[in-house]
Design a protein around this motif. Structure first.
Motif, PDB file in Angstrom:
ATOM      1  N   GLN A   5    -100.775  29.140  25.228  1.00 18.46           N
ATOM      2  CA  GLN A   5    -100.979  28.091  24.212  1.00 18.46           C
ATOM      3  C   GLN A   5    -101.643  28.645  22.964  1.00 18.46           C
ATOM      4  OE1 GLN A   5    -103.026  25.085  26.530  1.00 18.46           O
ATOM      5  NE2 GLN A   5    -101.162  23.861  26.466  1.00 18.46           N
ATOM      6  N   ASN A   6    -102.302  29.844  23.086  1.00 16.04           N
ATOM      7  CA  ASN A   6    -102.935  30.390  21.885  1.00 16.04           C
ATOM      8  C   ASN A   6    -101.940  31.099  20.971  1.00 16.04           C
ATOM      9  OD1 ASN A   6    -105.563  29.657  22.567  1.00 16.04           O
ATOM     10  ND2 ASN A   6    -105.607  31.326  24.076  1.00 16.04           N
ATOM     11  N   PHE A   7    -100.708  31.323  21.444  1.00 19.10           N
ATOM     12  CA  PHE A   7     -99.812  32.202  20.669  1.00 19.10           C
ATOM     13  C   PHE A   7     -99.517  31.654  19.269  1.00 19.10           C
ATOM     14  CE2 PHE A   7     -97.837  34.695  24.400  1.00 19.10           C
ATOM     15  CZ  PHE A   7     -98.977  35.455  24.426  1.00 19.10           C
ATOM     16  N   PRO A   8     -99.224  30.334  19.068  1.00 18.02           N
ATOM     17  CA  PRO A   8     -98.940  29.895  17.689  1.00 18.02           C
ATOM     18  C   PRO A   8    -100.086  30.227  16.738  1.00 18.02           C
ATOM     19  CG  PRO A   8     -98.427  28.154  19.246  1.00 18.02           C
ATOM     20  CD  PRO A   8     -99.055  29.258  20.045  1.00 18.02           C
ATOM     21  N   PHE A   9    -101.335  29.947  17.158  1.00 10.75           N
ATOM     22  CA  PHE A   9    -102.482  30.231  16.274  1.00 10.75           C
ATOM     23  C   PHE A   9    -102.565  31.728  16.015  1.00 10.75           C
ATOM     24  CE2 PHE A   9    -106.600  30.958  14.839  1.00 10.75           C
ATOM     25  CZ  PHE A   9    -107.271  31.747  15.744  1.00 10.75           C
ATOM     26  N   LEU A  10    -102.401  32.534  17.096  1.00  7.86           N
ATOM     27  CA  LEU A  10    -102.524  33.990  16.917  1.00  7.86           C
ATOM     28  C   LEU A  10    -101.410  34.509  16.014  1.00  7.86           C
ATOM     29  CD1 LEU A  10    -103.582  35.148  20.504  1.00  7.86           C
ATOM     30  CD2 LEU A  10    -104.961  34.994  18.429  1.00  7.86           C
ATOM     31  N   SER A  11    -100.209  33.912  16.100  1.00 10.51           N
ATOM     32  CA  SER A  11     -99.129  34.437  15.238  1.00 10.51           C
ATOM     33  C   SER A  11     -99.445  34.153  13.778  1.00 10.51           C
ATOM     34  CB  SER A  11     -97.791  33.790  15.629  1.00 10.51           C
ATOM     35  OG  SER A  11     -97.889  32.401  15.487  1.00 10.51           O
ATOM     36  N   ILE A  12    -100.026  32.967  13.471  1.00 11.25           N
ATOM     37  CA  ILE A  12    -100.365  32.696  12.050  1.00 11.25           C
ATOM     38  C   ILE A  12    -101.405  33.702  11.579  1.00 11.25           C
ATOM     39  CG2 ILE A  12    -101.404  31.019  10.493  1.00 11.25           C
ATOM     40  CD1 ILE A  12    -100.226  28.809  12.163  1.00 11.25           C
ATOM     41  N   SER A  40     -93.672  40.793  17.281  1.00 12.06           N
ATOM     42  CA  SER A  40     -94.644  40.150  18.188  1.00 12.06           C
ATOM     43  C   SER A  40     -94.660  38.634  17.945  1.00 12.06           C
ATOM     44  CB  SER A  40     -96.033  40.744  17.975  1.00 12.06           C
ATOM     45  OG  SER A  40     -96.306  40.834  16.614  1.00 12.06           O
ATOM     46  N   VAL A  41     -94.512  38.207  16.672  1.00  9.77           N
ATOM     47  CA  VAL A  41     -94.483  36.755  16.418  1.00  9.77           C
ATOM     48  C   VAL A  41     -93.251  36.146  17.071  1.00  9.77           C
ATOM     49  CG1 VAL A  41     -94.073  35.056  14.589  1.00  9.77           C
ATOM     50  CG2 VAL A  41     -95.825  36.797  14.300  1.00  9.77           C
ATOM     51  N   LEU A  42     -92.100  36.865  16.992  1.00  6.73           N
ATOM     52  CA  LEU A  42     -90.867  36.329  17.608  1.00  6.73           C
ATOM     53  C   LEU A  42     -91.062  36.173  19.109  1.00  6.73           C
ATOM     54  CD1 LEU A  42     -87.830  35.615  17.389  1.00  6.73           C
ATOM     55  CD2 LEU A  42     -87.346  38.045  17.676  1.00  6.73           C
ATOM     56  N   VAL A  43     -91.574  37.247  19.758  1.00  3.60           N
ATOM     57  CA  VAL A  43     -91.760  37.187  21.227  1.00  3.60           C
ATOM     58  C   VAL A  43     -92.757  36.066  21.560  1.00  3.60           C
ATOM     59  CG1 VAL A  43     -92.776  38.454  23.137  1.00  3.60           C
ATOM     60  CG2 VAL A  43     -91.161  39.601  21.590  1.00  3.60           C
ATOM     61  N   GLY A  44     -93.847  35.987  20.783  1.00  3.02           N
ATOM     62  CA  GLY A  44     -94.859  34.962  21.047  1.00  3.02           C
ATOM     63  C   GLY A  44     -94.268  33.564  20.969  1.00  3.02           C
ATOM     64  N   ALA A  84     -90.084  28.100  14.647  1.00  5.53           N
ATOM     65  CA  ALA A  84     -90.927  29.297  14.433  1.00  5.53           C
ATOM     66  C   ALA A  84     -90.174  30.547  14.875  1.00  5.53           C
ATOM     67  CB  ALA A  84     -92.234  29.156  15.216  1.00  5.53           C
ATOM     68  N   SER A  85     -89.548  30.493  16.075  1.00 15.56           N
ATOM     69  CA  SER A  85     -88.844  31.715  16.526  1.00 15.56           C
ATOM     70  C   SER A  85     -87.631  31.966  15.629  1.00 15.56           C
ATOM     71  CB  SER A  85     -88.413  31.563  17.984  1.00 15.56           C
ATOM     72  OG  SER A  85     -88.142  30.218  18.275  1.00 15.56           O
ATOM     73  N   LEU A  86     -86.957  30.889  15.177  1.00 15.18           N
ATOM     74  CA  LEU A  86     -85.807  31.085  14.272  1.00 15.18           C
ATOM     75  C   LEU A  86     -86.275  31.789  13.004  1.00 15.18           C
ATOM     76  CD1 LEU A  86     -82.755  30.091  13.610  1.00 15.18           C
ATOM     77  CD2 LEU A  86     -83.946  28.420  12.203  1.00 15.18           C
ATOM     78  N   PHE A  87     -87.373  31.253  12.386  1.00 13.68           N
ATOM     79  CA  PHE A  87     -87.821  31.829  11.106  1.00 13.68           C
ATOM     80  C   PHE A  87     -88.201  33.294  11.285  1.00 13.68           C
ATOM     81  CE2 PHE A  87     -89.268  27.470   9.286  1.00 13.68           C
ATOM     82  CZ  PHE A  87     -87.967  27.210   8.928  1.00 13.68           C
ATOM     83  N   SER A  88     -89.016  33.612  12.324  1.00 12.75           N
ATOM     84  CA  SER A  88     -89.462  35.011  12.425  1.00 12.75           C
ATOM     85  C   SER A  88     -88.276  35.905  12.775  1.00 12.75           C
ATOM     86  CB  SER A  88     -90.565  35.126  13.474  1.00 12.75           C
ATOM     87  OG  SER A  88     -90.304  34.279  14.556  1.00 12.75           O
ATOM     88  N   GLY A  89     -87.370  35.433  13.650  1.00 10.86           N
ATOM     89  CA  GLY A  89     -86.213  36.278  14.008  1.00 10.86           C
ATOM     90  C   GLY A  89     -85.355  36.576  12.799  1.00 10.86           C
ATOM     91  N   ILE A  90     -85.007  35.521  12.036  1.00 14.18           N
ATOM     92  CA  ILE A  90     -84.105  35.722  10.884  1.00 14.18           C
ATOM     93  C   ILE A  90     -84.802  36.588   9.838  1.00 14.18           C
ATOM     94  CG2 ILE A  90     -82.858  34.530   9.045  1.00 14.18           C
ATOM     95  CD1 ILE A  90     -81.653  34.113  11.758  1.00 14.18           C
ATOM     96  N   MET A  91     -86.135  36.421   9.670  1.00 13.63           N
ATOM     97  CA  MET A  91     -86.827  37.255   8.673  1.00 13.63           C
ATOM     98  C   MET A  91     -86.737  38.723   9.072  1.00 13.63           C
ATOM     99  SD  MET A  91     -90.505  36.494   7.033  1.00 13.63           S
ATOM    100  CE  MET A  91     -89.923  35.137   6.062  1.00 13.63           C
TER     101      MET A  91
END
Lengths: 497, 88, 324, 123
Positions: A5-12, A40-44, A84-91
């Protein structure tokens, strides 16, 4: 509170501090660090998506020691983690696609600053997707504005890019000014900045009828402000210049992701803060519906007249944004689900087209005019195939991604029994025809009688081929096995309330 | 007390209108500087000293400084163009 | 003749000259060299104006032929229409909003009540606004300092003179080379230098006071940093780039803003992580009113102060010379 | 209509917002546009900050332990406006840097001429 559950905060936080770290590293190390951060953001976010799908309901993450109306808060649901995963993957893919262009266009002492801009832009996109507080949304809308204008301005050696940046920045600042005035009036009449509390007091205000006029002005300000920023029809004049003159990866990031961040914030405000019944009563959806219809028609007509491949793709982005606003304009849950689906489809297809266009520019001496890229598709086979797949999906041929979102747009329109259905279906049909009218001639130019004399060709880098392969795979995956994604989106919308 | 506030607000509106109408940029920058100073006074009247210090230091101080630096830089560019055109 | 002489001395005239970048060394002296230069400049100026007028008229003609004429008129009328419509709509909204200064406004609800009533106990900050910015709603201010950082990065990309990897300045179109550095060395004006020798330490001291007392009295990281930045700009203006290069170069900006932003992010990650997972964060709040009180707010204010000071100084040097 | 004179700060803020909005839209000179943007932003922050003011209450700095809500104004809007002022400084610096860069290349501050010149040149 398990670890996932911490992953979204940690990715930001990771992407925010990643921007700061990249500003200190050398150009090539900054590139590696940026790749590390984005993967790492994509995997998270994929792991968080799996967790939220398993529990079946969205959870709220308290930022700091104080609960929601006092401290900040982010809300994580299925739809948010998909985005979130779409945005980080496509970026990640668009960075890989245009990497050698980045190092060509910027000075070698400043190429690491490009990766600072990219990671701060992804931080603001993630924060826009997750935030549950309007003023946090405004702060990260500002980061998004400056970062995307800086992405266009990175090619400051060409005068056209500078002029496009100035026009883009002024229009974007008008948009965020209107957005902030909307937040102020809403804060004044409800006393809250948190989305849930505002929703409660707005529904109470709507029943009792107090502050009726300020409430409708707030709806108008929000839709106008965010429509200006996401290049909806009457305010799209800045888009062709900005996306047409930026570097390859910048234009794919801008048209694939940045516009979608604002639209997702608009969906969140309409759906969760003000509530669809009030929006329906205010007839804001009709206005967006009309804008969407005009965008689809006029965007495609303008794309047909273009002589420059990149500007043509930019105008086709204006048309696709019109599809998304058509979906929102229908006002029903199915309409919003279709809009989200089209956000995913367009985010997958348009960066592929821009990367392929980068490939064509490499093999035809860096110019993007139709006259110069004659037969470039044959010289660079992979970009040619990628362009064909992208064009097919944009036109909406079955087994490609575009078909799925068009199907759901039509079913959402049919469900809606009134004049809107007729107009929506007519617009969809006409714009599909117009899409064909500019993609097929472009393909003809790319694949017929290539120039004979040897043009300076740039050996295609491995990264670009890998990103094009993944793009094509994603497109087919979305086209053929789209059912799980569609169910996840519909479940996300249901959980969104 | 109310009259003082009315005068300040009237001055703000006059500043805004005069910048919209003047032709010369230097005077509009100076008018903007006075607008920021009056804003600091209004922040104090609205009982928020934090904003007053920030507006004074950041709004009136640094922004106007940047405007003057840009204005001077533009004249410097003209000087160099002449010097360059004289030499070659 | 006498009036003209006094007119020359007046500060206003000097300001105009400074802004118009007139480069005469000593304006008061009367020798002929200055007068000849003046004449030379005048007819060069006339020549230039002629060229510019020709360019403008050709542009007007070009703009006219593009049918811009009616477009400009409609654009102007349309903008005035938008402005008038906006004034009317927003005045209509303002007339229906809750009245100004009335205690029963919806904004004075339980949110601001908790900030005031238990703000001192929970954050330890006497200045509730600082407590709210750096502890309750800390995520906005974290985003905020990154807005400033990204603006500094974009100004660096645009204006920093592009030094090649070998350290030599690379000639890019339209940017003159290092030869004109004398242009940036300000005339060592005796009055300015003596005043700066007096004022510089005072202003820096006041800036540091504002940063350190952010959680006790009004002020804080942003305003204190801007004051220190303004002091650095004053020093650079008085003593020139060679003097400031001794203690402030591009590397100091890079590493100071990197270090303070990373410590800011780490401190905030710690407090967000412990908050979200309901762990007890063992940061002592100290007794209110003391400088070393209110937990994390003091170090955060110092970090924000450093970032803002370095960024403001870098903005000025990039605008002034495109290098440090 | 009377309400307009009760919320006089908000009326002033709205008028300055519209003037700034028009200067930004209407003017052809880049520096004038940036000053118009600054007016617009300052007006929005005045509009936001005067939401928190309550008649007869002091600034939210606790003096000699008095912590009742009746003694202090609402701290939330001044916290938001503090963030906003720094945002508008950063955006102004970015805009001015763009103006200088454009002046290097086109030697004019008039956005219409710049657009005409940039269309003529081939990149």
């Amino acid at each position: 509170m398990n670890l996932v559950q911490n992953f979204p905060f940690l990715s930001i936080i990771l992407t925010l501090s990643g921007g700061v770290v990249c500003s200190v590293l050398k150009g090539s190390n900054a590139r590696k660090y940026c790749y590390f951060v984005l993967t790492s953001v994509l995997v998270g976010s994929l792991l968080t998506m799996a967790y939220v799908l398993s529990t079946g309901e969205s959870y709220v993450y308290m930022m700091g020691h104080f609960p929601a109306p006092w401290g900040n808060e982010i809300r994580v649901g299925v739809l948010e983690t998909i985005m979130a995963s779409l945005f980080s993957g496509i970026m990640l893919l668009s960075l890989m696609g245009g990497m050698h262009h980045i190092f060509e266009d910027t000075e070698d002492t400043k190429s690491n600053l490009y990766f600072t801009l990219v990671s701060l832009l992804s931080a603001s996109l993630l924060a826009l997707v997750y935030t549950n507080d309007l003023f946090t949304g405004y702060v990260f809308v500002e980061i998004n504005t400056i970062a995307s204008c800086a992405l266009v301005m990175i090619r400051y050696r060409s005068g056209k890019a500078l002029v496009a940046t100035v026009r883009y920045l002024f229009m974007s600042l008008l948009g965020s000014g209107l957005f902030l005035i909307g937040i102020t009036i809403l804060y004044d009449i409800t006393g809250h900045l948190l989305m849930e509390n505002i929703a409660q007091s707005v529904s109470v205000l709507f029943q009792t009828g107090t502050y009726a006029f300020p409430l409708s002005v707030v709806v108008v300000l929000f839709s106008m402000g965010l429509a200006i920023k996401s290049a909806c029809f009457p305010f799209h004049t800045w888009l062709p210049g900005a996306h047409g003159n930026a570097t390859v990866s910048s234009s794919s990031i801008l048209s694939g992701l940045v516009l979608k961040g604002y639209i997702f914030l608009l969906i969140k405000i309409f759906y969760r803060v003000i509530g669809m019944n009030i929006i329906f009563h205010e007839r804001a959806t009709n206005v967006l519906f009309i804008f969407g219809v005009f965008a689809m028609i006029i965007g495609s007509i303008k794309a047909i007249q273009e002589k420059d491949l990149k500007r043509m793709l930019a105008y086709s982005s204006v048309a696709q944004i019109g599809y998304i606003f058509l979906g929102i304009g229908l006002g029903t849950e199915a309409g919003i689900a279709a809009a989200c689906l089209h956000i995913i489809v367009h985010a997958i297809t348009k960066p592929m087209l821009f990367t392929a266009c980068g490939g064509f520019m490499d093999v035809s001496g860096g110019s993007k005019k139709f006259s110069d890229i004659q037969g470039a598709g044959l010289r660079d086979k992979l970009s040619g195939i990628a362009f064909i797949v992208g064009a097919m999906s944009m036109i909406g041929i079955p087994f490609f991604a575009g078909f799925i979102s068009k199907v759901y747009l039509t079913t959402a329109a049919i469900e809606y029994s009134s004049i809107k259905t007729v107009v929506a279906l007519a617009a969809l049909a006409i714009s599909t025809l117009l899409n064909a009218c500019y993609y097929i001639p472009a393909m003809l130019v790319l694949f017929t009688h290539p120039k004979t004399e040897k043009v300076h060709t740039h050996p295609r880098s491995k990264e670009m081929s890998l990103s094009l392969y993944i793009f094509i795979g994603l497109n087919f995956l979305m086209g053929c096995f789209s059912q799980p994604i569609v169910n996840a989106v519909i479940q996300g919308i249901a959980m969104f309330r | 007390m109310n009259l003082f506030v009315m005068l300040l607000c009237l001055f703000l509106i006059l500043c805004a209108i005069s910048v919209a109408l003047t032709k010369d940029i230097l005077t509009s920058i100076i008018i903007y500087m006075s607008f920021s100073l009056i804003m600091c006074v209004i922040w104090i009247l609205l009982e928020s000293p934090d904003l007053a210090i920030t507006e004074a230091a950041v709004g009136a101080g640094i922004t106007t400084l940047l405007f003057f630096a840009t204005f001077k830089k533009i004249h410097l560019i003209d000087e160099e163009e002449e010097r360059a055109s004289h030499e070659d | 003749m006498k009036i003209r002489e006094d007119y020359e001395q007046v500060g206003w005239r000097k300001l105009i000259h400074w802004v118009n970048a007139d480069l005469q060394e000593d304006y008061i002296s009367k020798d002929h060299v200055i007068h000849d230069q003046l004449h030379l400049k005048e007819n060069a100026a006339q020549e230039k104006n002629k060229r510019i007028d020709e360019l403008k008229s050709s542009l007007q003609a070009l703009a006219k032929t593009h049918g811009k004429q009616w477009y400009e008129k409609s654009y102007r009328i349309f903008s005035i229409f938008v402005a008038v419509a906006m004034i009317i709509v927003l005045l209509g909204v303002v007339s229906q909003l809750p009245s100004f200064g009335d205690p029963s406004n919806p904004a004075n609800n339980e949110v601001s009540e908790r900030y005031i009533e238990s703000g001192l106990q929970e954050t330890g900050a006497v200045n509730i606004v600082a407590g709210m910015i750096l502890d309750y709603r800390a995520f906005d201010t974290l985003g905020e300092s990154h807005v400033l950082f990204i603006a500094a990065v974009s100004v660096l990309i645009l204006l920093r003179m592009d030094y090649g990897s070998d350290g030599k300045l690379r000639k890019t179109k339209g940017i003159r080379d290092e030869g004109y550095d004398r242009m940036y060395e300000p005339r060592n004006d005796l009055i300015l230098q003596t005043v700066t020798r007096l004022l510089f330490p005072m202003i820096v001291l006041f800036g540091i006071y504002v940063i350190l007392n952010g959680h006790i009295s009004a002020g804080g990281g942003f305003s204190g940093g801007a004051i220190v930045g303004a002091a650095l700009i004053l020093y650079n203006n008085a003593f020139g780039f060679n003097k400031t290069k001794r203690f402030f170069t591009y590397n100091t900006f890079k590493w100071v803003s990197f270090a303070s932003l990373i410590t800011y992010a780490l401190l905030k990650t710690y407090s967000f992580y412990t908050g979200a997972n309901h762990l007890h964060s063992g940061i002592p709040l100290g007794e209110p009113g003391a400088i070393l009180s209110s937990g994390l707010i003091l170090p955060l204010n110092i970090c924000v102060g450093c970032v803002v000071a370095c960024t403001m100084y870098t903005f000025f040097t990039m605008f002034r010379k495109g290098g440090m | 209509m009377i309400q307009l004179f009760i919320n006089y700060y908000e009326t002033v803020a709205v008028i300055i917002f519209s003037i700034g909005f028009t200067t930004m839209l209407l003017n052809r000179n880049l520096i004038k546009k940036i000053i118009g943007f600054n007016f617009m932003d300052c007006a929005i922050y005045l509009f936001l900050a005067c939401k928190g003011y309550v008649e007869g209450r002091k600034a939210p700095i606790i003096i000699d332990g008095v912590q009742s809500m009746e003694a202090y104004i609402n701290p939330v809007p001044s916290g938001l406006v503090l963030t906003g002022i720094v945002v508008s400084v950063s955006v102004t610096a970015f805009l001015l840097a763009l103006t200088i860069r454009l002046y290097y290349r086109y030697h004019t501050l008039d956005i219409e001429e710049i657009i005409v010149l940039s269309k003529k040149e081939e990149d």
